[in-house]
Design an enzyme around this catalytic site. Sequence first.
Site, short mmCIF file in Angstrom:
data_model
loop_
_atom_site.label_atom_id
_atom_site.label_comp_id
_atom_site.label_asym_id
_atom_site.label_seq_id
_atom_site.Cartn_x
_atom_site.Cartn_y
_atom_site.Cartn_z
N GLY A 239 0.82 -1.21 0.00
CA GLY A 239 0.00 0.00 0.00
C GLY A 239 0.85 1.25 0.00
N SER A 240 0.33 2.30 0.62
CA SER A 240 0.98 3.61 0.56
C SER A 240 2.17 3.69 1.51
CB SER A 240 -0.02 4.70 0.90
OG SER A 240 -0.36 4.65 2.28
N GLU A 263 5.53 -3.28 1.14
CA GLU A 263 5.82 -2.67 -0.16
C GLU A 263 5.04 -1.38 -0.23
OE1 GLU A 263 4.34 -2.96 -4.58
OE2 GLU A 263 4.87 -4.94 -3.79
N CYS A 300 2.23 -1.03 -9.01
CA CYS A 300 3.35 -0.58 -8.17
C CYS A 300 4.61 -0.37 -8.98
CB CYS A 300 3.60 -1.56 -7.04
SG CYS A 300 3.64 -3.28 -7.57
#
Length: 524
Positions: A239-240, A263, A300
């Site tokens: 995610g962020s 990640e 991503c």
Amino acid sequence: MDGRNLIGFNYSAMAEEFMQAFSPALQRTIDGQFHVATPAEVDQALELATTAFVTYRQKSGADRARFLRAIAEHILKLGDDLIARAMKESGLPEKRLIGERGRTVNQLRLFADLIEEGSWVDARIDRAQPDRQPVPKSDIRRMLRPLGPVVVFTASNFPLAFSTAGGDTASALAAGCPVVIKAHESHLGTNALVALAIHNAALETGMPDGVFSSLNGSGPELGQQLVRHPAVKAIAFTGSLAAGKAIYAAAAQRLEPIPVFAEMGSVNPVFLLPEALHKRGVAIATQYAGSVTLGVGQFCTNPGLLIGIEGPDLDAFSAQLAEEMAKIPPATMLNEKVCEHFRTNKDRLLEQSGVSLLSEAPAESDKLSGEATVASVSGTDFLANAQLSEEVFGPLTLLVRCRDRVEFETIAQRMPGQLTATIMGETAELTHYDTMIEQLQQSVGRLIFNGVPTGVEVCAAMQHGGPFPATTDARFTSVGTDAIRRFARPVAFQDMPETLLPLELKNDNPLGIWRLLDGELTKP
């Protein structure tokens, strides 16, 4: 599709509070009420996981492989219902989701093959030398053993392959770790369907109650409860950067700190070498317009930076890229928050000093859509402004125009940690950039030549991870068979009686696996 929390083999709905899924394409809530997990249900799920771990970690590789393959089969049995629900909740097209389901099933089977064969445990045996002088040598044997209950935060951009039964769950279960899922609020129904598939597979293959649980919750409350729970031994997150850092900080502040494999994003720079631009700049521009906008830029590994050296060839590339990007219509993004952040971050980027807009598709303000956008900035301005190297999650790329090779290579040298970097170059010119290539290896997990970063092959050699801020631990991958190592730790046995040794370490090697025996890799 059951909206209650799945706790081991039973469903639970202690709270009256519930959530509903939202369709970004329809821009309305859709059917299904999903009950928010209470602290008591969190405790129950993790107590069951702890108990299940005692049994599950002793299951043979063959038994766990049957479980993983059964999960794959039960996902396929969900048929069109799963794809239809995922389309509603994600806005992603049918073809993409069918492909993603195939990837999910295939990686489950890949991990099943890995653990059935068994050599992944990295068994090492140094036999005793009782007559060694001046000090006898003990018998020491070592192998990887599972960590314990793992919490997996599902990802918004991959409702199947990086979610409930995705790579994190598959690799943790393969390692021998029970899994507790935090369902993503963007695809609650999709999660419920896949959780049912895992539930049915666990019952069918005789797995212990608590080997898998799935909990619903919005905001950070449930996530923080899970991270801080003393039964949890590892976290997997996609995610962020902000959310990943918050989870990492909470895990570090525990009485017993635990590993967080997060990640958190990447701009995945692409370096355009002069000869490549001269010979095939137009083709590269067309190729990269497709890569930047693939999946509405919500990968991503989306190439958020394109870097070249000023000149006519870069001008031609820039014009072609702008033209190609302008042809791509806006498309629905994953959810309201993703769309809002994309537009906010895009506007912030375009407001930065020296940044100029090259092309932007017409906005559809009444829809949750992402508009293909390309902007440009000088290398000097880029190096002076760290904000320009931050990820804008969506269909946007920034073309950096360097005044010379020195500036071009300086950008490579100063690049923060990334999942990938790409070099577009002719074979003859690559050797002249060997220093830059060596430097990039220090800041990325995967170095690509003459390709695009979007598209991550699930295989033994894949490295999907990189130095911070791309991930929290660059030594590991979240894609490919080596992802299993995140959820295992080495244990050494010194002078343990043969009868007590794990099968993987017994003298006669009954499992027939590859082992390092007195420094020599052997297999019967």
